[in-house]
Motif scaffolding. Structure first.
Motif, PDB file in Angstrom:
ATOM      1  N   ALA A  76       0.833  -1.212   0.000  1.00 36.19           N
ATOM      2  CA  ALA A  76       0.000   0.000   0.000  1.00 36.19           C
ATOM      3  C   ALA A  76       0.862   1.253   0.000  1.00 36.19           C
ATOM      4  O   ALA A  76       0.575   2.223  -0.722  1.00 36.19           O
ATOM      5  N   VAL A  77       1.914   1.244   0.783  1.00 36.05           N
ATOM      6  CA  VAL A  77       2.801   2.412   0.848  1.00 36.05           C
ATOM      7  C   VAL A  77       3.576   2.563  -0.457  1.00 36.05           C
ATOM      8  O   VAL A  77       3.790   3.679  -0.943  1.00 36.05           O
ATOM      9  N   ALA A  78       3.989   1.436  -1.058  1.00 37.31           N
ATOM     10  CA  ALA A  78       4.718   1.504  -2.327  1.00 37.31           C
ATOM     11  C   ALA A  78       3.835   2.083  -3.430  1.00 37.31           C
ATOM     12  O   ALA A  78       4.319   2.833  -4.286  1.00 37.31           O
ATOM     13  N   ARG A  79       2.556   1.746  -3.417  1.00 44.61           N
ATOM     14  CA  ARG A  79       1.637   2.294  -4.428  1.00 44.61           C
ATOM     15  C   ARG A  79       1.472   3.798  -4.287  1.00 44.61           C
ATOM     16  O   ARG A  79       1.141   4.480  -5.255  1.00 44.61           O
ATOM     17  N   GLU A  80       1.689   4.317  -3.079  1.00 47.90           N
ATOM     18  CA  GLU A  80       1.605   5.765  -2.869  1.00 47.90           C
ATOM     19  C   GLU A  80       2.896   6.470  -3.282  1.00 47.90           C
ATOM     20  O   GLU A  80       2.997   7.678  -3.175  1.00 47.90           O
ATOM     21  N   GLY A  81       3.899   5.675  -3.711  1.00 49.56           N
ATOM     22  CA  GLY A  81       5.154   6.257  -4.169  1.00 49.56           C
ATOM     23  C   GLY A  81       6.180   6.468  -3.077  1.00 49.56           C
ATOM     24  O   GLY A  81       7.162   7.172  -3.280  1.00 49.56           O
ATOM     25  N   LYS A  82       5.992   5.876  -1.923  1.00 47.05           N
ATOM     26  CA  LYS A  82       6.936   6.037  -0.811  1.00 47.05           C
ATOM     27  C   LYS A  82       7.772   4.757  -0.683  1.00 47.05           C
ATOM     28  O   LYS A  82       7.575   3.939   0.198  1.00 47.05           O
ATOM     29  N   ALA A  83       8.726   4.605  -1.571  1.00 47.96           N
ATOM     30  CA  ALA A  83       9.513   3.367  -1.653  1.00 47.96           C
ATOM     31  C   ALA A  83      10.345   3.121  -0.395  1.00 47.96           C
ATOM     32  O   ALA A  83      10.476   1.986   0.043  1.00 47.96           O
ATOM     33  N   ASP A  84      10.932   4.198   0.183  1.00 48.34           N
ATOM     34  CA  ASP A  84      11.770   3.973   1.387  1.00 48.34           C
ATOM     35  C   ASP A  84      10.941   3.402   2.513  1.00 48.34           C
ATOM     36  O   ASP A  84      11.371   2.528   3.248  1.00 48.34           O
ATOM     37  N   MET A  85       9.709   3.902   2.667  1.00 46.99           N
ATOM     38  CA  MET A  85       8.853   3.429   3.724  1.00 46.99           C
ATOM     39  C   MET A  85       8.426   1.978   3.463  1.00 46.99           C
ATOM     40  O   MET A  85       8.314   1.172   4.372  1.00 46.99           O
ATOM     41  N   ALA A  86       8.213   1.636   2.195  1.00 44.91           N
ATOM     42  CA  ALA A  86       7.800   0.267   1.849  1.00 44.91           C
ATOM     43  C   ALA A  86       8.924  -0.714   2.139  1.00 44.91           C
ATOM     44  O   ALA A  86       8.684  -1.819   2.630  1.00 44.91           O
TER      45      ALA A  86
END
Length: 105
Positions: free
Chosen positions: A92-102
């Protein structure tokens, strides 16, 4: 929690199945505040411990009914149960564009 009743049939079925968890948590947990934060934190830990105990107990029962050894049930079912939510939140976080958090979770 009563206002957020889903409209679709699958969501409604899952909502009704979850009521035995929602109702005690809603009525037996104090609202967090500056005065009651220690009570809220302590009760949250007790609820987590209770739900963890029930999860392990139920997995043991299912394993006994199916004839699967307890250690195998613990390594597969409970391990998957703790890893899948992490994978879903990472996606879900990766889909929002936050790769570091994913990657970090």
């Amino acid at each position: 929690f009563m206002k957020d009743k889903p409209e679709d049939k699958l969501g409604l079925a899952m909502w009704y199945i979850s009521l035995p968890v929602y109702i005690p948590l809603y009525y037996l947990m104090p609202w967090p505040s500056m005065k009651l934060y220690w009570l809220s934190f302590s009760l949250a830990l007790l609820w987590i411990a209770g739900f963890s105990f029930l999860l392990v107990w139920w997995v043991e029962i299912v394993g006994a009914v199916l004839g699967v050894p307890t250690i195998l049930m613990g390594l597969t079912v409970i391990a998957a149960g703790t890893s899948i939510p992490d994978a879903v939140s990472s996606m879900a976080v990766a889909r929002e564009g936050k790769a570091d958090m994913a990657v970090s979770s």
